[in-house]
Scaffold this motif. Sequence first.
Motif, mmCIF file in Angstrom:
data_model
loop_
_atom_site.group_PDB
_atom_site.id
_atom_site.type_symbol
_atom_site.label_atom_id
_atom_site.label_comp_id
_atom_site.label_asym_id
_atom_site.label_seq_id
_atom_site.Cartn_x
_atom_site.Cartn_y
_atom_site.Cartn_z
ATOM 1 N N GLY A 106 13.381 49.623 -36.763
ATOM 2 C CA GLY A 106 14.689 48.681 -37.210
ATOM 3 C C GLY A 106 16.027 48.765 -36.193
ATOM 4 N N ARG A 107 15.853 49.560 -35.217
ATOM 5 C CA ARG A 107 17.134 49.917 -34.484
ATOM 6 C C ARG A 107 16.843 49.024 -32.908
ATOM 7 N NH1 ARG A 107 18.020 55.907 -35.659
ATOM 8 N NH2 ARG A 107 20.037 55.698 -34.552
ATOM 9 N N ARG A 108 17.836 49.014 -32.243
ATOM 10 C CA ARG A 108 18.002 48.431 -30.848
ATOM 11 C C ARG A 108 17.385 49.451 -29.934
ATOM 12 N NH1 ARG A 108 21.614 44.140 -30.888
ATOM 13 N NH2 ARG A 108 22.309 44.693 -29.032
ATOM 14 N N VAL A 109 16.363 49.273 -28.946
ATOM 15 C CA VAL A 109 15.818 49.907 -27.942
ATOM 16 C C VAL A 109 15.986 49.141 -26.879
ATOM 17 C CG1 VAL A 109 13.964 51.296 -27.573
ATOM 18 C CG2 VAL A 109 14.244 51.229 -29.824
ATOM 19 N N ALA A 110 16.339 49.737 -25.646
ATOM 20 C CA ALA A 110 16.024 49.479 -24.304
ATOM 21 C C ALA A 110 14.879 49.986 -23.476
ATOM 22 C CB ALA A 110 17.229 49.724 -23.341
ATOM 23 N N PHE A 111 14.058 49.200 -22.967
ATOM 24 C CA PHE A 111 12.951 49.635 -22.119
ATOM 25 C C PHE A 111 13.336 49.572 -20.440
ATOM 26 C CE2 PHE A 111 11.281 48.776 -26.392
ATOM 27 C CZ PHE A 111 10.652 49.921 -26.888
ATOM 28 N N TRP A 112 13.579 50.546 -20.021
ATOM 29 C CA TRP A 112 13.675 50.548 -18.624
ATOM 30 C C TRP A 112 12.704 51.319 -17.634
ATOM 31 C CZ3 TRP A 112 19.675 51.338 -19.710
ATOM 32 C CH2 TRP A 112 20.039 50.356 -20.192
ATOM 33 N N GLY A 113 11.946 50.520 -16.605
ATOM 34 C CA GLY A 113 10.648 51.289 -16.156
ATOM 35 C C GLY A 113 9.566 50.460 -15.768
ATOM 36 N N PHE A 130 5.918 50.238 -33.993
ATOM 37 C CA PHE A 130 6.894 51.109 -34.408
ATOM 38 C C PHE A 130 8.271 50.206 -35.072
ATOM 39 C CE2 PHE A 130 5.258 53.071 -30.522
ATOM 40 C CZ PHE A 130 4.485 54.129 -31.237
ATOM 41 N N GLY A 131 8.211 49.116 -35.098
ATOM 42 C CA GLY A 131 9.116 48.136 -35.739
ATOM 43 C C GLY A 131 10.674 48.194 -35.104
ATOM 44 N N VAL A 132 10.477 48.542 -33.742
ATOM 45 C CA VAL A 132 11.822 48.738 -33.200
ATOM 46 C C VAL A 132 12.167 47.210 -32.426
ATOM 47 C CG1 VAL A 132 11.656 51.149 -32.315
ATOM 48 C CG2 VAL A 132 10.906 49.213 -30.706
ATOM 49 N N GLN A 133 13.411 47.198 -32.132
ATOM 50 C CA GLN A 133 13.955 45.795 -31.938
ATOM 51 C C GLN A 133 14.241 46.041 -30.339
ATOM 52 O OE1 GLN A 133 17.442 44.431 -33.832
ATOM 53 N NE2 GLN A 133 16.341 44.864 -35.807
ATOM 54 N N PRO A 134 13.215 45.440 -29.461
ATOM 55 C CA PRO A 134 13.746 45.536 -27.782
ATOM 56 C C PRO A 134 14.966 44.617 -27.716
ATOM 57 C CG PRO A 134 11.393 45.076 -28.258
ATOM 58 C CD PRO A 134 11.991 44.898 -29.441
ATOM 59 N N VAL A 135 16.009 45.082 -27.147
ATOM 60 C CA VAL A 135 17.102 44.359 -26.867
ATOM 61 C C VAL A 135 17.251 44.242 -25.155
ATOM 62 C CG1 VAL A 135 18.410 44.844 -28.994
ATOM 63 C CG2 VAL A 135 18.578 46.203 -26.889
ATOM 64 N N SER A 136 16.742 45.082 -24.442
ATOM 65 C CA SER A 136 16.741 45.024 -22.940
ATOM 66 C C SER A 136 15.270 45.469 -22.380
ATOM 67 C CB SER A 136 17.843 45.814 -22.505
ATOM 68 O OG SER A 136 18.080 45.694 -20.936
ATOM 69 N N ARG A 155 24.050 47.642 -25.706
ATOM 70 C CA ARG A 155 24.539 48.711 -26.714
ATOM 71 C C ARG A 155 23.242 49.405 -27.630
ATOM 72 N NH1 ARG A 155 29.512 49.745 -26.328
ATOM 73 N NH2 ARG A 155 29.471 51.051 -27.984
ATOM 74 N N PRO A 156 22.077 49.661 -26.850
ATOM 75 C CA PRO A 156 21.103 49.904 -27.494
ATOM 76 C C PRO A 156 21.401 51.460 -28.119
ATOM 77 C CG PRO A 156 20.799 50.474 -25.292
ATOM 78 C CD PRO A 156 22.081 49.899 -25.407
ATOM 79 N N ASP A 157 20.667 51.824 -29.190
ATOM 80 C CA ASP A 157 20.439 52.907 -30.025
ATOM 81 C C ASP A 157 19.739 54.046 -29.139
ATOM 82 O OD1 ASP A 157 22.017 52.181 -32.260
ATOM 83 O OD2 ASP A 157 20.392 50.614 -32.933
ATOM 84 N N LEU A 158 18.719 53.437 -28.542
ATOM 85 C CA LEU A 158 17.875 54.281 -27.907
ATOM 86 C C LEU A 158 17.332 53.680 -26.383
ATOM 87 C CD1 LEU A 158 15.644 56.776 -27.816
ATOM 88 C CD2 LEU A 158 13.764 54.957 -28.957
ATOM 89 N N ILE A 159 17.468 54.437 -25.504
ATOM 90 C CA ILE A 159 17.091 53.861 -24.265
ATOM 91 C C ILE A 159 15.785 54.966 -23.829
ATOM 92 C CG2 ILE A 159 17.654 53.716 -21.888
ATOM 93 C CD1 ILE A 159 20.614 53.528 -22.790
ATOM 94 N N CYS A 182 23.958 57.305 -27.952
ATOM 95 C CA CYS A 182 22.815 56.782 -27.890
ATOM 96 C C CYS A 182 21.904 57.832 -27.563
ATOM 97 C CB CYS A 182 22.387 55.622 -27.302
ATOM 98 S SG CYS A 182 22.698 55.752 -25.518
ATOM 99 N N LEU A 183 20.469 57.822 -27.901
ATOM 100 C CA LEU A 183 19.704 58.756 -27.400
ATOM 101 C C LEU A 183 18.865 58.229 -25.880
ATOM 102 C CD1 LEU A 183 17.898 61.489 -27.366
ATOM 103 C CD2 LEU A 183 16.446 60.201 -28.865
ATOM 104 N N ILE A 184 18.812 58.885 -24.830
ATOM 105 C CA ILE A 184 18.203 58.554 -23.599
ATOM 106 C C ILE A 184 17.098 59.389 -23.465
ATOM 107 C CG2 ILE A 184 18.894 57.923 -21.135
ATOM 108 C CD1 ILE A 184 21.671 58.068 -22.080
ATOM 109 N N ILE A 185 15.953 58.732 -23.281
ATOM 110 C CA ILE A 185 14.645 59.493 -22.822
ATOM 111 C C ILE A 185 14.273 59.529 -21.410
ATOM 112 C CG2 ILE A 185 12.289 59.856 -23.644
ATOM 113 C CD1 ILE A 185 13.127 58.818 -26.268
ATOM 114 N N CYS A 186 14.026 60.518 -21.115
ATOM 115 C CA CYS A 186 13.443 60.405 -19.707
ATOM 116 C C CYS A 186 12.008 60.648 -19.833
ATOM 117 C CB CYS A 186 13.914 61.617 -18.832
ATOM 118 S SG CYS A 186 15.531 61.597 -18.580
ATOM 119 N N GLY A 187 11.428 59.435 -19.897
ATOM 120 C CA GLY A 187 9.770 59.261 -20.272
ATOM 121 C C GLY A 187 8.786 59.447 -19.326
ATOM 122 N N GLY A 188 8.912 59.603 -17.906
ATOM 123 C CA GLY A 188 8.081 59.556 -16.826
ATOM 124 C C GLY A 188 6.890 58.301 -17.163
#
Length: 246
Positions: A106-113, A130-136, A155-159, A182-188
Amino acid sequence: MPRRLWRQRWQRIIDQLQVVQNNDAAQGLLAQLAAPTAPTVLGFVNAHAMNLVVRDSAYCQALLSAGVLLRDGSGMAILYRRLGLAPGLNMNGTDFIPRLLGAYRGRRVAFWGTRQPYLGQAAQRCAATFGVQPVSVHDGFAAIDTYLELAGKHRPDLIVLGMGMPRQEAVAAALADSGQPCLIICGGAILDFLGGKVSRAPGWLRRFGLEWLYRLVREPKRLFMRYVAGNPLFLLRTLLFSSRSP
């Protein structure tokens, strides 16, 4: 590089790594990361990362600036055991990041990569599963300022960064300095996995710590230096590091 310098870098990384000893601790970490009160970078340290640390000082500094560093892979377990330390759970991002995405429902998530179509497919799958909201949704090849602008705009909650090492760690450090909680994940390669570009190894290979071998067979040209050259080099450094004089 002088022997003392690379040893110092390895020691600093080991000192900062957070070892997760059991499933209860993993669940507690999950809850902590799901409610950041400040910009928080989550990084994963595997054998490849430790090899990069030796030759790339900027990467080493970016990695050390992460708020949470987790041990990833069987190579790091070998290093821990050589040092007489308990390695804890294997907190690889491919397994742990989906759990985090579920905690951000239910929260705002950015996907960059990565690149299209895999990037879009990863975002769609995360929204559906997962029910997240892709905002970028943006590829991982832009200038760092681009991601800073996107973070300020959406302004994502998770990147979730899927840019690979060492680029994603540099981007994450810059985003953390921007000050947005926000939480910023280095996800490889996480977006490649979620987007269907790369498949997971069979469960029995993962249980034996051999997913790297499966990936090497699937992508030999891209991963040859990382695994065929890099793994023996990491093991040699592990022996040298663990046999150092007190």
